[in-house]
Design an enzyme around this catalytic site. Structure first.
Site, PDB file in Angstrom:
ATOM      1  N   GLN A   1      -3.953  -0.911   9.480  1.00 49.99           N
ATOM      2  CA  GLN A   1      -4.277  -2.489   9.111  1.00 49.99           C
ATOM      3  C   GLN A   1      -5.030  -3.237  10.169  1.00 49.99           C
ATOM      4  O   GLN A   1      -4.296  -3.403  11.316  1.00 49.99           O
ATOM      5  CB  GLN A   1      -2.875  -2.815   8.563  1.00 49.99           C
ATOM      6  CG  GLN A   1      -2.797  -4.120   7.883  1.00 49.99           C
ATOM      7  CD  GLN A   1      -3.516  -3.893   6.460  1.00 49.99           C
ATOM      8  OE1 GLN A   1      -3.738  -3.272   5.894  1.00 49.99           O
ATOM      9  NE2 GLN A   1      -3.961  -5.364   5.936  1.00 49.99           N
TER      10      GLN A   1
ATOM     11  N   ASP B   1     -10.431   3.932   4.259  1.00 49.79           N
ATOM     12  CA  ASP B   1     -10.856   2.644   4.518  1.00 49.79           C
ATOM     13  C   ASP B   1     -12.564   2.242   4.146  1.00 49.79           C
ATOM     14  O   ASP B   1     -12.851   1.307   3.799  1.00 49.79           O
ATOM     15  CB  ASP B   1     -10.543   1.598   5.766  1.00 49.79           C
ATOM     16  CG  ASP B   1      -9.337   0.675   5.589  1.00 49.79           C
ATOM     17  OD1 ASP B   1      -9.114   0.203   4.412  1.00 49.79           O
ATOM     18  OD2 ASP B   1      -8.441   0.483   6.345  1.00 49.79           O
TER      19      ASP B   1
ATOM     20  N   LYS C   1       0.846  -1.214  -0.062  1.00 45.66           N
ATOM     21  CA  LYS C   1      -0.033  -0.070   0.025  1.00 45.66           C
ATOM     22  C   LYS C   1       0.865   1.418  -0.130  1.00 45.66           C
ATOM     23  O   LYS C   1       0.392   2.177  -0.772  1.00 45.66           O
ATOM     24  CB  LYS C   1      -1.009   0.004   1.225  1.00 45.66           C
ATOM     25  CG  LYS C   1      -1.906  -1.049   1.127  1.00 45.66           C
ATOM     26  CD  LYS C   1      -2.819  -1.243   2.416  1.00 45.66           C
ATOM     27  CE  LYS C   1      -3.872  -2.356   2.266  1.00 45.66           C
ATOM     28  NZ  LYS C   1      -4.730  -2.500   3.254  1.00 45.66           N
TER      29      LYS C   1
HETATM   30  N1  GUN Z   1      -7.218  -6.156   6.619  1.00 42.93           N
HETATM   31  C1  GUN Z   1      -7.782  -7.009   5.493  1.00 42.93           C
HETATM   32  N2  GUN Z   1      -8.270  -6.039   4.625  1.00 42.93           N
HETATM   33  C2  GUN Z   1      -8.015  -4.835   5.161  1.00 42.93           C
HETATM   34  C3  GUN Z   1      -8.619  -3.744   4.599  1.00 42.93           C
HETATM   35  O1  GUN Z   1      -9.241  -3.573   3.368  1.00 42.93           O
HETATM   36  N3  GUN Z   1      -8.073  -2.440   5.301  1.00 42.93           N
HETATM   37  C4  GUN Z   1      -7.494  -2.739   6.294  1.00 42.93           C
HETATM   38  N4  GUN Z   1      -7.128  -1.641   6.966  1.00 42.93           N
HETATM   39  N5  GUN Z   1      -7.395  -3.604   6.851  1.00 42.93           N
HETATM   40  C5  GUN Z   1      -7.446  -4.858   6.391  1.00 42.93           C
END
Ligand code: GUN
Length: 296
Positions: free
Chosen positions: A98, A121, A54
């Site tokens: 995350q 998100d 990311k």
């Molecule tokens: N863990 C698994 N998928 C995601 C996501 O789309 N965003 C975040 N922040 N954590 C995750």
């Protein structure tokens, strides 16, 4: 008949390139560089990989990233204090914490603490509510990416029978809301659904997001249906000691019946990251009351 394999990676690369062009235009027009804060708590190996991807993609698209790593022993107060600081930081337009978080930290409390305008998100109840009520908020990245793939590859969504397998707040529920917004007839199936194969067999569109390796079998798929596989499951490979990634759909079977299908890896995963960049750009503009330059 063999299904068309949907090139999620190629489609995501195109979206990322468009975002990068718009970031450059925003810089030139308004002197703003979107900033993304990426927070990792602990050292979960999969999460480490995801946050690295990311951050790297955001930097590659011309954004500034602010990486924050907290130890697995961090307290809830440590995480909330960091979120408060990022909420106040003018250089930060998007905040991504995350998941999963260590057991001592309540995910809901963290999500609710993030400024909804910086919630790239799209998990904050304000953004979830805006999605359900047809408003303009930030939309969760994975379902947003799935919708973009469906609009492009399935094309005519109005009236289509869509079955979403899984009712998580991250994927299943927002996915159903997006499909409803696109005029599909939507069913959410889950672990208590009776006769799941029969429910899935009705679907013109299947979005599988349950996290159970190869659970959906080829015989469940209506001939010609579009299959979007959100699952990323690590399972033992045939060679001893090795692992491989598989989706929630048995690809080898479903590819014989479906009209089009996303592979794992290389399908939905890259779209999630590209949509995060899109959301960060949108957040940077909306927070300041600006339009996204070059957006159609
Ligand atoms: N863990 C698994 N998928 C995601 C996501 O789309 N965003 C975040 N922040 N954590 C995750």
């Amino acid at each position: 008949m063999t299904a068309e394999i949907i090139d999620g990676k190629g489609f995501a690369d195109g979206l990322t390139a468009r975002v990068a062009t718009q970031v450059a235009a925003l810089k030139a027009r308004d002197g703003i560089t979107p900033g993304l804060a990426v927070v990792l708590v602990g050292a979960d190996p999969a999460s480490q990989v995801y946050v690295r991807i990311k951050s790297k993609q955001a930097t590659g698209a011309g954004m500034v990233t602010h990486d924050h790593k907290l130890p697995a022993t961090a307290s809830k107060a440590d995480v909330l204090t960091l979120v408060d600081r990022l909420n106040r930081d003018e250089k930060v337009d998007g905040i991504l914490v995350q998941f999963p978080l260590p057991a001592q930290i309540d995910m809901r409390e963290v999500i609710e603490r993030i400024d909804p305008g910086k919630d790239v998100d799209g998990f904050h109840p304000m953004n979830a509510g805006l999605l359900r009520t047809g408003g303009t908020g930030l939309v969760p990245c994975t379902p947003l990416g799935c919708l973009m793939l469906l609009r492009h590859f399935h094309k005519d969504l109005a009236g289509a029978e869509a079955v979403v397998l899984g009712r998580s707040t991250i994927v299943g529920r927002p996915m159903a809301a997006l499909l409803l917004g696109a005029d599909c007839t939507v069913t959410i199936a889950h672990s208590k659904t009776r006769d799941l194969p029969a429910v899935i067999r009705r679907a013109d569109i299947v979005v599988a997001a349950v996290g159970r390796p190869e659970m959906v079998r080829g015989a469940w798929i209506k001939p010609g249906a579009t299959v979007i596989d959100v699952g990323i499951n690590r399972v033992p490979a045939t060679e001893p000691g090795k692992t491989k990634l598989v989706g929630d759909v048995c690809f080898a079977e479903a590819v014989e019946t479906a009209g089009r299908i996303t592979p794992v890896p290389g399908g939905v995963g890259p779209m999630t990251v590209a949509c995060l960049l899109q959301n960060t750009l949108s957040a940077a503009c909306r927070r300041r009351g600006l339009t996204v330059p070059g957006a159609s």
